[in-house]
Design a protein around this motif. Structure first.
Motif, PDB file in Angstrom:
ATOM      1  N   ALA A   1      39.163  32.083  44.441  1.00  0.00           N
ATOM      2  CA  ALA A   1      38.785  31.709  43.075  1.00  0.00           C
ATOM      3  C   ALA A   1      40.017  31.549  42.188  1.00  0.00           C
ATOM      4  CB  ALA A   1      37.842  32.753  42.484  1.00  0.00           C
ATOM      5  N   ARG A   2      40.992  32.424  42.330  1.00  0.00           N
ATOM      6  CA  ARG A   2      42.191  32.320  41.504  1.00  0.00           C
ATOM      7  C   ARG A   2      42.990  31.070  41.834  1.00  0.00           C
ATOM      8  NH1 ARG A   2      45.543  37.595  39.991  1.00  0.00           N
ATOM      9  NH2 ARG A   2      46.612  35.877  38.950  1.00  0.00           N
ATOM     10  N   THR A   3      43.039  30.701  43.108  1.00  0.00           N
ATOM     11  CA  THR A   3      43.750  29.472  43.474  1.00  0.00           C
ATOM     12  C   THR A   3      43.120  28.265  42.792  1.00  0.00           C
ATOM     13  OG1 THR A   3      44.458  30.339  45.608  1.00  0.00           O
ATOM     14  CG2 THR A   3      44.363  27.949  45.397  1.00  0.00           C
ATOM     15  N   MET A   4      41.802  28.183  42.830  1.00  0.00           N
ATOM     16  CA  MET A   4      41.116  27.043  42.208  1.00  0.00           C
ATOM     17  C   MET A   4      41.252  27.090  40.686  1.00  0.00           C
ATOM     18  SD  MET A   4      37.769  26.468  44.671  1.00  0.00           S
ATOM     19  CE  MET A   4      37.021  28.071  44.413  1.00  0.00           C
ATOM     20  N   THR A   5      41.196  28.277  40.126  1.00  0.00           N
ATOM     21  CA  THR A   5      41.325  28.422  38.677  1.00  0.00           C
ATOM     22  C   THR A   5      42.709  27.996  38.205  1.00  0.00           C
ATOM     23  OG1 THR A   5      39.759  30.256  38.691  1.00  0.00           O
ATOM     24  CG2 THR A   5      41.144  30.037  36.748  1.00  0.00           C
ATOM     25  N   ARG A   6      43.731  28.396  38.935  1.00  0.00           N
ATOM     26  CA  ARG A   6      45.079  28.001  38.556  1.00  0.00           C
ATOM     27  C   ARG A   6      45.262  26.494  38.697  1.00  0.00           C
ATOM     28  NH1 ARG A   6      50.188  31.337  40.737  1.00  0.00           N
ATOM     29  NH2 ARG A   6      48.955  32.939  39.674  1.00  0.00           N
ATOM     30  N   GLY A   7      44.678  25.922  39.758  1.00  0.00           N
ATOM     31  CA  GLY A   7      44.772  24.478  39.936  1.00  0.00           C
ATOM     32  C   GLY A   7      44.143  23.697  38.801  1.00  0.00           C
ATOM     33  N   LEU A   8      43.134  24.292  38.167  1.00  0.00           N
ATOM     34  CA  LEU A   8      42.453  23.634  37.044  1.00  0.00           C
ATOM     35  C   LEU A   8      42.950  24.135  35.689  1.00  0.00           C
ATOM     36  CD1 LEU A   8      38.850  23.623  38.559  1.00  0.00           C
ATOM     37  CD2 LEU A   8      40.361  21.649  38.229  1.00  0.00           C
ATOM     38  N   ASN A   9      43.947  25.020  35.692  1.00  0.00           N
ATOM     39  CA  ASN A   9      44.563  25.542  34.473  1.00  0.00           C
ATOM     40  C   ASN A   9      43.533  26.228  33.573  1.00  0.00           C
ATOM     41  OD1 ASN A   9      46.826  26.062  32.892  1.00  0.00           O
ATOM     42  ND2 ASN A   9      46.526  24.233  31.631  1.00  0.00           N
ATOM     43  N   LEU A  10      42.681  27.031  34.202  1.00  0.00           N
ATOM     44  CA  LEU A  10      41.695  27.820  33.467  1.00  0.00           C
ATOM     45  C   LEU A  10      42.143  29.276  33.426  1.00  0.00           C
ATOM     46  CD1 LEU A  10      38.509  26.126  34.986  1.00  0.00           C
ATOM     47  CD2 LEU A  10      39.487  25.733  32.701  1.00  0.00           C
ATOM     48  N   ASN A  11      41.269  30.181  33.009  1.00  0.00           N
ATOM     49  CA  ASN A  11      41.648  31.570  32.763  1.00  0.00           C
ATOM     50  C   ASN A  11      41.528  32.412  34.032  1.00  0.00           C
ATOM     51  OD1 ASN A  11      41.849  34.290  31.877  1.00  0.00           O
ATOM     52  ND2 ASN A  11      41.189  33.688  29.828  1.00  0.00           N
ATOM     53  N   GLU A  12      42.655  32.708  34.664  1.00  0.00           N
ATOM     54  CA  GLU A  12      42.648  33.465  35.920  1.00  0.00           C
ATOM     55  C   GLU A  12      42.159  34.897  35.737  1.00  0.00           C
ATOM     56  OE1 GLU A  12      45.853  33.137  38.861  1.00  0.00           O
ATOM     57  OE2 GLU A  12      46.721  31.596  37.546  1.00  0.00           O
ATOM     58  N   ASP A  13      42.439  35.505  34.583  1.00  0.00           N
ATOM     59  CA  ASP A  13      41.986  36.882  34.376  1.00  0.00           C
ATOM     60  C   ASP A  13      40.460  36.961  34.387  1.00  0.00           C
ATOM     61  OD1 ASP A  13      44.533  37.930  34.207  1.00  0.00           O
ATOM     62  OD2 ASP A  13      44.631  37.738  32.027  1.00  0.00           O
ATOM     63  N   LEU A  14      39.804  36.035  33.725  1.00  0.00           N
ATOM     64  CA  LEU A  14      38.342  36.036  33.717  1.00  0.00           C
ATOM     65  C   LEU A  14      37.795  35.797  35.118  1.00  0.00           C
ATOM     66  CD1 LEU A  14      35.541  36.066  32.504  1.00  0.00           C
ATOM     67  CD2 LEU A  14      35.907  33.709  31.719  1.00  0.00           C
ATOM     68  N   THR A  15      38.379  34.836  35.825  1.00  0.00           N
ATOM     69  CA  THR A  15      37.951  34.559  37.193  1.00  0.00           C
ATOM     70  C   THR A  15      38.081  35.798  38.062  1.00  0.00           C
ATOM     71  OG1 THR A  15      38.494  32.205  37.094  1.00  0.00           O
ATOM     72  CG2 THR A  15      38.468  33.215  39.271  1.00  0.00           C
ATOM     73  N   GLU A  16      39.219  36.473  37.971  1.00  0.00           N
ATOM     74  CA  GLU A  16      39.441  37.644  38.814  1.00  0.00           C
ATOM     75  C   GLU A  16      38.467  38.758  38.479  1.00  0.00           C
ATOM     76  OE1 GLU A  16      43.015  40.503  40.484  1.00  0.00           O
ATOM     77  OE2 GLU A  16      43.404  39.223  38.745  1.00  0.00           O
ATOM     78  N   ALA A  17      38.200  38.991  37.211  1.00  0.00           N
ATOM     79  CA  ALA A  17      37.266  40.044  36.826  1.00  0.00           C
ATOM     80  C   ALA A  17      35.880  39.775  37.399  1.00  0.00           C
ATOM     81  CB  ALA A  17      37.205  40.166  35.309  1.00  0.00           C
ATOM     82  N   VAL A  18      35.409  38.540  37.281  1.00  0.00           N
ATOM     83  CA  VAL A  18      34.086  38.200  37.813  1.00  0.00           C
ATOM     84  C   VAL A  18      34.068  38.345  39.330  1.00  0.00           C
ATOM     85  CG1 VAL A  18      32.374  36.360  38.093  1.00  0.00           C
ATOM     86  CG2 VAL A  18      33.529  36.661  35.891  1.00  0.00           C
ATOM     87  N   ALA A  19      35.106  37.853  39.988  1.00  0.00           N
ATOM     88  CA  ALA A  19      35.161  37.923  41.450  1.00  0.00           C
ATOM     89  C   ALA A  19      35.168  39.367  41.938  1.00  0.00           C
ATOM     90  CB  ALA A  19      36.399  37.186  41.965  1.00  0.00           C
ATOM     91  N   LEU A  20      35.951  40.231  41.298  1.00  0.00           N
ATOM     92  CA  LEU A  20      36.029  41.618  41.742  1.00  0.00           C
ATOM     93  C   LEU A  20      34.737  42.378  41.471  1.00  0.00           C
ATOM     94  CD1 LEU A  20      39.664  42.579  40.639  1.00  0.00           C
ATOM     95  CD2 LEU A  20      38.859  41.942  42.924  1.00  0.00           C
ATOM     96  N   GLY A  21      33.971  41.954  40.484  1.00  0.00           N
ATOM     97  CA  GLY A  21      32.735  42.661  40.148  1.00  0.00           C
ATOM     98  C   GLY A  21      31.472  42.077  40.747  1.00  0.00           C
ATOM     99  N   HIS A  22      31.581  40.914  41.413  1.00  0.00           N
ATOM    100  CA  HIS A  22      30.349  40.184  41.741  1.00  0.00           C
ATOM    101  C   HIS A  22      29.452  40.885  42.752  1.00  0.00           C
ATOM    102  CE1 HIS A  22      32.333  38.727  45.445  1.00  0.00           C
ATOM    103  NE2 HIS A  22      31.156  38.259  45.825  1.00  0.00           N
ATOM    104  N   ASP A  23      30.006  41.717  43.631  1.00  0.00           N
ATOM    105  CA  ASP A  23      29.190  42.364  44.662  1.00  0.00           C
ATOM    106  C   ASP A  23      29.105  43.880  44.507  1.00  0.00           C
ATOM    107  OD1 ASP A  23      28.202  40.223  46.044  1.00  0.00           O
ATOM    108  OD2 ASP A  23      29.544  40.393  47.760  1.00  0.00           O
ATOM    109  N   LEU A  24      29.396  44.408  43.340  1.00  0.00           N
ATOM    110  CA  LEU A  24      29.354  45.850  43.150  1.00  0.00           C
ATOM    111  C   LEU A  24      27.976  46.435  43.421  1.00  0.00           C
ATOM    112  CD1 LEU A  24      31.479  46.383  39.889  1.00  0.00           C
ATOM    113  CD2 LEU A  24      32.197  46.728  42.271  1.00  0.00           C
ATOM    114  N   GLY A  25      26.940  45.642  43.246  1.00  0.00           N
ATOM    115  CA  GLY A  25      25.572  46.138  43.422  1.00  0.00           C
ATOM    116  C   GLY A  25      25.015  45.968  44.809  1.00  0.00           C
ATOM    117  N   HIS A  26      25.843  45.547  45.754  1.00  0.00           N
ATOM    118  CA  HIS A  26      25.314  45.343  47.104  1.00  0.00           C
ATOM    119  C   HIS A  26      24.927  46.672  47.744  1.00  0.00           C
ATOM    120  CE1 HIS A  26      24.441  41.967  49.587  1.00  0.00           C
ATOM    121  NE2 HIS A  26      25.365  41.222  49.000  1.00  0.00           N
ATOM    122  N   THR A  27      23.881  46.605  48.550  1.00  0.00           N
ATOM    123  CA  THR A  27      23.330  47.773  49.225  1.00  0.00           C
ATOM    124  C   THR A  27      24.128  48.114  50.478  1.00  0.00           C
ATOM    125  OG1 THR A  27      21.941  46.377  50.603  1.00  0.00           O
ATOM    126  CG2 THR A  27      21.021  47.087  48.486  1.00  0.00           C
TER     127      THR A  27
END
Length: 334
Positions: A86-112
């Motif tokens: 996600a960070r590679t694609m975000t940097r390629g599009l010059n978007l906000n890497e911090d937001l991308t990383e936060a979402v990516a790191l939190g996306h599966d916290l609720g998995h069983t």
């Protein structure tokens, strides 16, 4: 001007105009004074990575239950791989890497525990259903830090909740994570299935290999490059039609040959049965749960609290609890 304000100023001057700027965040559910060093999404990255829920991912199944080799993915390694893609694609599009990383790191916290087998079991048991994305959203909004909650920014919570399912996240950064999650799991899970001698590259239809590549690494590279080039200068995130079709076909192939294949995953029904047992056990006696879950039971009902507790368990902890409750022990002199 603080260090944070100076960093925000540089971010405003340098990122794509379609980016979600830290200085323009919708803020947190409960107001907190800003940090003088870190921008808001940086703080969220730290809160997630320092959380117990994040550490537990190291011992939760990605695809294969209790693999013998050290090289199979866990839910934690999957999460880190999603973050990097996600960070590679975000940097390629010059978007906000911090937001991308936060979402990516939190996306599966609720998995069983036990991967999607565990999710399916709780979905059948809990009135209103259970999905890992809604549970991840619940965790980042309600749990951790001695009851003070993570209190993450609204954009991060939205991205975590909508990383899968029908609803799209509000930000382009979180939409990138949706793609990164799928790109990661269908290719890395193929790699794990090949390591387990369940699949060979030749099993994959030739037209998919011709379109995306002949190895998981090649396919990831193809999809990352395609998404960046297709989305440049656009108001949304997308793959080209040809690559999107190939990726969807690869995903269907994985569901047929691996994810829902009882031959490939013979232990999954045991995992489902174990979670059903634990759910019913704790539902029959809420006082057997830790205090924080008993408190949830008082407010939201016992089934909801039990789902929170059981879903939080790692594979090995769930097995340990089940063993203590079910397997007879030899007599010991007191």
């Amino acid at each position: 001007m603080s260090i944070r304000e100076e960093t925000e100023r540089r971010e405003l001057a340098s990122l794509n105009s379609n980016a979600c700027f830290s200085a323009h965040s919708k803020g947190r559910e409960v107001y907190e004074p800003p940090c003088d060093i870190r921008m808001c999404f940086q703080r969220d990255i730290d809160r997630i990575t320092h959380s117990k829920a994040f550490r537990r991912l190291a011992h939760k199944t990605q695809v294969f239950l209790k693999p013998e080799s050290d090289h199979y993915r866990t839910r934690l390694t999957h999460t880190l791989e999603v973050s990097r893609i996600a960070r590679t694609m975000t940097r390629g599009l010059n978007l906000n890497e911090d937001l991308t990383e936060a979402v990516a790191l939190g996306h599966d916290l609720g998995h069983t525990p036990f991967g999607h087998a565990g999710e399916d079991a709780l979905n059948e048991l809990l009135d209103g259903g259970f999905t890992h994305n809604e549970q991840s959203y619940r965790i980042v909004r309600r749990f951790e830090y001695g009851g003070r909650k993570m209190n993450l920014c609204r954009e991060v919570c939205d991205g975590v909740r909508n990383h899968t399912g029908e609803a799209l996240p509000e930000t382009l950064e979180a939409r990138i994570v949706r793609f990164a999650d799928r790109i990661a799991y269908i290719n890395h899970d193929f790699d794990d299935a090949a390591r387990a001698n369940i699949l060979r590259e030749d099993d994959l239809p030739k037209w998919i290999r011709d379109c995306l590549g002949t190895t998981p690494i090649e396919r990831i590279d193809t999809l990352v490059r395609d998404l960046v080039m297709t989305s440049l200068g656009k108001p949304d995130i997308s793959l080209s039609p040809e690559r999107a079709k190939a990726m969807n076909q690869l995903r269907e192939f994985m569901f047929e040959r691996v994810y829902y294949n009882p031959v490939a995953k013979p232990e999954e029904e045991k995992g489902r049965g174990l979670l059903r047992f634990l759910f019913e056990y704790y539902a029959g006696g809420k006082d057997k749960m830790p205090p924080e879950y008993r408190a949830i039971a008082e407010i939201e009902g016992v089934p909801r609290a039990v789902a929170d507790y059981v879903s939080s368990m790692t594979d090995r902890y769930a097995v340990m609890v089940y063993t203590e409750l079910v397997v007879p022990k030899g007599w010991e002199k007191i």
